[in-house]
Design a protein around this motif. Structure first.
Motif, PDB file in Angstrom:
ATOM      1  N   VAL A   2     -34.548   1.098  20.530  1.00 59.11           N
ATOM      2  CA  VAL A   2     -34.390   1.720  21.842  1.00 59.11           C
ATOM      3  C   VAL A   2     -33.582   3.012  21.730  1.00 59.11           C
ATOM      4  N   TYR A   3     -32.542   2.975  20.900  1.00 57.87           N
ATOM      5  CA  TYR A   3     -31.664   4.135  20.682  1.00 57.87           C
ATOM      6  C   TYR A   3     -31.713   4.490  19.202  1.00 57.87           C
ATOM      7  N   PRO A   4     -32.726   5.277  18.807  1.00 60.63           N
ATOM      8  CA  PRO A   4     -32.899   5.576  17.385  1.00 60.63           C
ATOM      9  C   PRO A   4     -31.634   6.165  16.741  1.00 60.63           C
ATOM     10  N   SER A   5     -31.288   5.589  15.620  1.00 63.76           N
ATOM     11  CA  SER A   5     -30.148   6.068  14.843  1.00 63.76           C
ATOM     12  C   SER A   5     -30.266   5.544  13.423  1.00 63.76           C
ATOM     13  N   GLU A   6     -29.534   6.183  12.547  1.00 66.14           N
ATOM     14  CA  GLU A   6     -29.510   5.740  11.159  1.00 66.14           C
ATOM     15  C   GLU A   6     -28.585   4.529  11.029  1.00 66.14           C
ATOM     16  N   PRO A   7     -28.862   3.644  10.092  1.00 67.37           N
ATOM     17  CA  PRO A   7     -27.924   2.542   9.849  1.00 67.37           C
ATOM     18  C   PRO A   7     -26.554   3.098   9.426  1.00 67.37           C
ATOM     19  N   PHE A   8     -25.487   2.402   9.839  1.00 65.06           N
ATOM     20  CA  PHE A   8     -24.146   2.825   9.451  1.00 65.06           C
ATOM     21  C   PHE A   8     -23.964   2.684   7.949  1.00 65.06           C
ATOM     22  N   LYS A   9     -23.307   3.659   7.372  1.00 62.15           N
ATOM     23  CA  LYS A   9     -22.892   3.562   5.975  1.00 62.15           C
ATOM     24  C   LYS A   9     -21.436   3.130   5.998  1.00 62.15           C
ATOM     25  N   ILE A  10     -21.183   1.942   5.469  1.00 64.69           N
ATOM     26  CA  ILE A  10     -19.813   1.449   5.438  1.00 64.69           C
ATOM     27  C   ILE A  10     -19.464   0.959   4.040  1.00 64.69           C
ATOM     28  N   PRO A  11     -18.211   1.133   3.651  1.00 60.55           N
ATOM     29  CA  PRO A  11     -17.790   0.661   2.335  1.00 60.55           C
ATOM     30  C   PRO A  11     -17.873  -0.855   2.231  1.00 60.55           C
TER      31      PRO A  11
END
Length: 112
Positions: free
Chosen positions: A43-52
């Motif tokens: 619904v709200y296109p975004s990239e997956p979060f990059k997290i350590p």
């Protein structure tokens, strides 16, 4: 997220607690709530979060370093100024490129 918490003895204990808590929440979203997160992302296109993966890999930047990174991007601030939301987003983009993560902490101990 801007989170604040009172402390009595050591500022860094609170900072590490918040770091670990946020990392736990973000990892949970990527694992336990992966399907729900993907539905929201449709619904709200975004990239997956990059997290350590590990807490010690979360960048913890002194406020002065954040100001310097913004200055290198053409945003002039005084170390006594606060960073507004537009500048926070830009700093997030800079940190993502430099450290390959969306999650970082910008700390200030100038009043302690």
């Amino acid at each position: 997220m801007d989170m604040e918490m009172e402390f009595y003895d050591d500022y860094m204990d609170v900072l590490y607690f918040i770091r670990d808590l946020m990392l736990h929440i973000l990892h949970g979203l990527q694992t336990q709530y992966k399907d729900q997160t993907e539905r929201v992302r449709k619904v709200y296109p975004s990239e997956p979060f990059k997290i350590p993966t590990k807490p010690e890999d979360v960048p913890i930047l002194d406020f002065a370093v954040g100001v310097k990174l913004l200055a290198e991007a053409g945003i002039q601030l005084d170390e006594n100024d606060d960073i507004n939301s537009t500048q926070e987003k830009l700093l997030g983009e800079i940190v993502k490129k430099k450290y390959n993560t969306d999650f970082f902490i910008c700390k200030s101990i100038r009043n302690f």
